[in-house]
Design a protein around this motif. Structure first.
Motif, PDB file in Angstrom:
ATOM      1  N   GLY A  74       0.678  -1.187   0.139  1.00 52.32           N
ATOM      2  CA  GLY A  74      -0.078   0.074   0.169  1.00 52.32           C
ATOM      3  C   GLY A  74       0.837   1.214   0.007  1.00 52.32           C
ATOM      4  N   ILE A  75       2.098   1.120  -0.430  1.00 52.03           N
ATOM      5  CA  ILE A  75       2.867   2.392  -0.646  1.00 52.03           C
ATOM      6  C   ILE A  75       2.661   2.956  -1.885  1.00 52.03           C
ATOM      7  N   ASN A  76       2.519   4.630  -1.671  1.00 55.29           N
ATOM      8  CA  ASN A  76       2.240   5.262  -2.877  1.00 55.29           C
ATOM      9  C   ASN A  76       3.509   5.420  -3.659  1.00 55.29           C
ATOM     10  N   LEU A  77       3.435   6.031  -4.867  1.00 59.29           N
ATOM     11  CA  LEU A  77       4.540   5.914  -5.943  1.00 59.29           C
ATOM     12  C   LEU A  77       5.646   6.717  -5.580  1.00 59.29           C
ATOM     13  N   ALA A  78       5.235   7.805  -4.767  1.00 63.74           N
ATOM     14  CA  ALA A  78       6.394   8.981  -4.337  1.00 63.74           C
ATOM     15  C   ALA A  78       7.099   8.131  -3.245  1.00 63.74           C
ATOM     16  N   GLY A  79       6.278   7.288  -2.446  1.00 59.97           N
ATOM     17  CA  GLY A  79       7.317   6.500  -1.326  1.00 59.97           C
ATOM     18  C   GLY A  79       8.075   5.570  -1.869  1.00 59.97           C
ATOM     19  N   ILE A  80       7.762   4.757  -3.112  1.00 55.77           N
ATOM     20  CA  ILE A  80       8.353   3.856  -3.454  1.00 55.77           C
ATOM     21  C   ILE A  80       9.418   4.262  -4.106  1.00 55.77           C
ATOM     22  N   LYS A  81       9.317   5.737  -4.969  1.00 55.14           N
ATOM     23  CA  LYS A  81      10.603   6.203  -5.566  1.00 55.14           C
ATOM     24  C   LYS A  81      11.659   6.467  -4.464  1.00 55.14           C
ATOM     25  N   ARG A  82      11.246   7.054  -3.200  1.00 58.42           N
ATOM     26  CA  ARG A  82      12.270   7.254  -2.275  1.00 58.42           C
ATOM     27  C   ARG A  82      12.869   6.130  -1.597  1.00 58.42           C
ATOM     28  N   ILE A  83      12.092   5.013  -1.632  1.00 59.53           N
ATOM     29  CA  ILE A  83      12.599   3.652  -1.081  1.00 59.53           C
ATOM     30  C   ILE A  83      13.707   3.118  -2.159  1.00 59.53           C
TER      31      ILE A  83
END
Length: 149
Positions: A74-83
């Motif tokens: 359930g992580i949004n795309l901005a969070g995924i990019k940061r990860i």
């Protein structure tokens, strides 16, 4: 790269070989989703001279990871990019630590070798000085008389 020359025809995980339709099929995503991920900088495939996207096996794995983080976690795309950015940074830092550790080990080995050379150069005809116990006795030294006196 590790400094060796590679066979230009050797396939690796980084070799861009899959067109977008094949990459979409292998990752289980729609081609439009892959284009969106590319625009957002999540997964940036190589480009051909005609600007067509070419995905590598590593890109396919990253697409699957993005999908898993998005759908299952359930992580949004901005969070995924940061990860992804942080994981790349960690990998780069781990690589740098390994380089520096190798350099330190090399310097330590050189220092040990130089230390051994210094110890080997010591004169063997000298006797090490040992401190004598101090006593209250007084010693008077008189030079031997010179000949002819």
């Amino acid at each position: 790269m590790d400094g060796r020359r590679r066979n230009p025809y050797e396939l690796t995980d980084e070799t861009p070989v899959y067109v977008i339709s094949v990459a979409a099929q292998l990752s289980g995503l729609h081609p439009q989703t892959l284009r969106q991920y590319d625009r957002l900088g999540l997964v940036s495939p190589d480009r051909t001279a005609g600007r067509g996207r070419r995905y590598s096996a590593r890109d396919i794995e990253l697409l699957r990871q993005v999908q898993q983080l998005s759908q299952d976690e359930g992580i949004n795309l901005a969070g995924i990019k940061r990860i992804i950015e942080l994981e790349n940074q960690v990998a780069a830092l781990q690589s740098r630590v390994a380089e520096l550790s190798a350099a330190v080990e090399g310097a330590a080995a050189a220092m040990r070798q130089r230390e051994a050379q210094v110890h080997a150069s010591y004169r063997r005809d000298l006797v090490p000085y040992t401190d004598v116990q101090q006593t209250g006795a007084l010693v008077v030294w008189r030079p031997a008389p010179k000949r002819g006196e």
